[in-house]
Design an enzyme around this catalytic site. Structure first.
Site, PDB file in Angstrom:
ATOM      1  N   ILE A  75       0.819  -1.204   0.000  1.00 32.23           N
ATOM      2  CA  ILE A  75       0.000   0.000   0.000  1.00 32.23           C
ATOM      3  C   ILE A  75       0.857   1.259   0.000  1.00 32.23           C
ATOM      4  O   ILE A  75       0.399   2.348  -0.352  1.00 32.23           O
ATOM      5  CB  ILE A  75      -0.969  -0.008   1.203  1.00 32.23           C
ATOM      6  CG1 ILE A  75      -2.087   1.013   0.988  1.00 32.23           C
ATOM      7  CG2 ILE A  75      -0.227   0.255   2.518  1.00 32.23           C
ATOM      8  CD1 ILE A  75      -3.218   0.890   1.987  1.00 32.23           C
ATOM      9  N   ALA A  76       2.126   1.111   0.394  1.00 36.39           N
ATOM     10  CA  ALA A  76       3.060   2.249   0.416  1.00 36.39           C
ATOM     11  C   ALA A  76       4.477   1.724   0.297  1.00 36.39           C
ATOM     12  O   ALA A  76       4.768   0.594   0.696  1.00 36.39           O
ATOM     13  CB  ALA A  76       2.891   3.056   1.704  1.00 36.39           C
ATOM     14  N   ALA A  77       5.352   2.559  -0.265  1.00 36.27           N
ATOM     15  CA  ALA A  77       6.765   2.194  -0.404  1.00 36.27           C
ATOM     16  C   ALA A  77       7.617   3.409  -0.082  1.00 36.27           C
ATOM     17  O   ALA A  77       7.323   4.521  -0.526  1.00 36.27           O
ATOM     18  CB  ALA A  77       7.066   1.693  -1.816  1.00 36.27           C
ATOM     19  N   ALA A  78       8.661   3.192   0.712  1.00 33.81           N
ATOM     20  CA  ALA A  78       9.572   4.266   1.097  1.00 33.81           C
ATOM     21  C   ALA A  78      11.002   3.852   0.779  1.00 33.81           C
ATOM     22  O   ALA A  78      11.240   2.842   0.110  1.00 33.81           O
ATOM     23  CB  ALA A  78       9.403   4.581   2.580  1.00 33.81           C
ATOM     24  N   SER A  79      11.959   4.629   1.268  1.00 31.90           N
ATOM     25  CA  SER A  79      13.353   4.418   0.872  1.00 31.90           C
ATOM     26  C   SER A  79      13.935   3.130   1.433  1.00 31.90           C
ATOM     27  O   SER A  79      14.775   2.493   0.799  1.00 31.90           O
ATOM     28  CB  SER A  79      14.202   5.606   1.336  1.00 31.90           C
ATOM     29  OG  SER A  79      14.103   5.763   2.749  1.00 31.90           O
ATOM     30  N   VAL A 105       5.299  -1.276   2.732  1.00 32.64           N
ATOM     31  CA  VAL A 105       4.314  -1.668   3.736  1.00 32.64           C
ATOM     32  C   VAL A 105       3.102  -2.299   3.065  1.00 32.64           C
ATOM     33  O   VAL A 105       2.574  -1.772   2.081  1.00 32.64           O
ATOM     34  CB  VAL A 105       3.880  -0.446   4.574  1.00 32.64           C
ATOM     35  CG1 VAL A 105       2.818  -0.849   5.597  1.00 32.64           C
ATOM     36  CG2 VAL A 105       5.076   0.178   5.282  1.00 32.64           C
ATOM     37  N   ASP A 126      12.457  11.463  13.740  1.00 34.95           N
ATOM     38  CA  ASP A 126      12.238  11.638  12.297  1.00 34.95           C
ATOM     39  C   ASP A 126      10.849  12.229  12.091  1.00 34.95           C
ATOM     40  O   ASP A 126       9.969  11.591  11.510  1.00 34.95           O
ATOM     41  CB  ASP A 126      12.376  10.282  11.584  1.00 34.95           C
ATOM     42  CG  ASP A 126      12.479  10.434  10.063  1.00 34.95           C
ATOM     43  OD1 ASP A 126      12.750  11.559   9.599  1.00 34.95           O
ATOM     44  OD2 ASP A 126      12.280   9.436   9.357  1.00 34.95           O
TER      45      ASP A 126
END
Length: 463
Positions: free
Chosen positions: A78-82, A86, A248
């Site tokens: 559902i989401a992608a980060a560095s 997820v 963060d």
């Protein structure tokens, strides 16, 4: 274009993405268009292959533990980060509510290690540059700064560490703790599912929410100002009181949950709004601020804004762990530093048009304060710790949101009374705090001045 800049940072990898995420919170510096594009780096990056994610889960948890999780995993994140992506597992599969499964990108550690080696080599070369007289051209300790930055980044790769951070934060600020209630609101946090957690996999309850300021939004609605004020109090509590700090604090990690059923009914009945609620996610970086630093920060704020004594603030830089005592080992060096600090204070503290008066408070822009401190760091031997920079950045971001909702908002009127109350409470019976309080309420002869004491108590009521 903004899209090309975002794509370039994403291609360069996690190290550069972190810089992009920081810039996403500063539309005043990079413009709204670029800031909106860079916000996509927080959770809208390109996903890695689903088969790779499943392989990481199987390798990390083992066949027995991974079987049920892999069966529940949807076909796409559902989401992608560095550093990870997820997945959202629907309610009723692994637990009653929805579940978030965080899976680390394959090879990300090796990529960041290569960046760290290159950055460290470049920092060493820059530190070695000499001027005509043989002295160093750049005084800040660049290699040490690079080491600190990457050591914090490496912490994000260890999901066991993140789970421990989350447990500690929940104990201090979770819904059942007293801290959130004392701050006038409620903090929501994800809860880990230990059975499905490992070093590269973190499974936890799903937290619904949206960024405080949505992409493309130039101003926050005035109705959201209480929530931003609560966010500022939470940040100050972490920095000045508990020392357990979300390190963060970009907009993608502090969310506004949807209104509860009770809140919707209160709105329909036109009853007073419930306590504000914030959701914190992503605990890969959590700092522990030493007690000595917290006490010195409280004293520095009070000495600067109440006593306007820059000389005493300069003397606290050792306790603040910003500068070694040896850096000011001669009267000439100390006088030079005090003069530079006074000049910086004169630039960032702006008094009302009527001029200086004993009972007036200046306005202060935290983004300008960071610029001044960075300039001083280039002249003198001091470091700005990551927890200071990250929370100052978080305060600056919240300040910008508050100003967009209410141009008359003054962050000093939140920070200053918060520090004063901590000074008066002195829960650790600190000699430094006690001496500072005595300085604030006495005259040059050491006698208590009732007028100073009344003013001090009056100012604590500003919050």
């Amino acid at each position: 274009t903004a899209a090309a800049a975002r794509a370039a940072l994403e291609t360069l990898g996690p190290t550069f993405v972190k810089f992009g995420q920081a810039l996403a919170n500063r539309p005043d510096l990079v413009g709204l268009t670029l800031a909106d594009a860079l916000r996509e780096l927080q959770d809208s990056m390109s996903a890695f292959d689903d088969a790779d994610a499943r392989r990481v889960i199987a390798d990390e948890l083992g066949e027995a533990r991974a079987a049920k999780l892999l069966a529940a995993l949807p076909p796409a994140p559902i989401a992608a980060a560095s550093i990870c992506q997820v997945y959202r597992v629907e309610p009723g599969v692994l637990r009653r509510g929805a579940v978030a499964v965080k899976v680390q990108r394959p090879g990300v550690l090796e990529t960041v290690a290569a960046d760290a080696a290159l950055a460290r080599a470049a920092a060493g070369w820059l530190e070695g540059l000499r001027g005509p007289g043989g002295g160093r051209l750049l005084r800040p300790a660049l290699v040490r700064s690079v080491d600190e930055f990457f050591s914090r980044l490496y912490e994000e790769f260890d999901f066991v560490n993140e789970r421990a951070n989350l447990d500690a934060f929940a104990e201090t600020y979770g819904p059942r703790s007293r801290e959130g209630k004392r701050l006038g609101g409620r903090v929501l946090l994800p809860r880990p599912l230990p059975k499905y957690c490992g070093r590269r996999v973190l499974t936890m309850s799903w937290v619904d929410g949206a960024p405080l300021m949505a992409p493309g939004t130039a101003a926050l609605p005035a109705s959201e100002l209480p929530l931003v004020r609560f966010g500022i109090r939470c940040t100050l509590s972490q920095l000045l009181e508990t020392g357990l700090m979300h390190a963060d604090p970009h907009a993608g990690n502090i969310l506004r949950p949807p209104p509860s059923r009770a809140a919707r009914w209160r709105a329909r009945l036109k009853l007073p709004a419930p306590r504000p609620t914030l959701a914190y996610i992503d605990f890969g970086m959590v700092s522990r601020v030493p007690l000595e630093v917290r006490e010195a920060l409280v004293c520095a704020v009070c000495l600067l804004l109440y006593a306007r004594d820059v000389r005493k603030v300069a003397a606290l830089f050792d306790s603040l762990m910003l500068m070694p005592t040896s850096a000011l080992d001669t009267p000439a060096k100390r006088q030079e530093f005090e003069a530079a600090l006074q000049a910086a204070a004169d630039r960032v503290l702006v008094y009302p048009a009527g001029g200086f008066a004993p009972d007036t408070l200046p306005s202060l822009r935290f983004d300008q304060l960071l610029g001044e401190l960075a300039f001083l760091a280039a002249r003198f031997e001091f470091q700005l710790p990551p927890y200071f920079l990250n929370n100052a950045r978080g305060l600056a971001t919240l300040e910008g949101m508050a100003l967009s909702a209410d141009p008359s908002f003054d962050l000093v009127r939140v920070v200053y009374p918060f520090a004063l109350r901590r000074l008066l409470a002195d829960p650790t019976s600190s000699p430094l705090v006690r001496d500072t309080l005595w300085t604030l309420v006495t005259d040059d002869s050491g006698a208590v001045r009732p007028s100073k004491l009344r003013a001090l108590l009056r100012d604590t009521a500003l919050l």
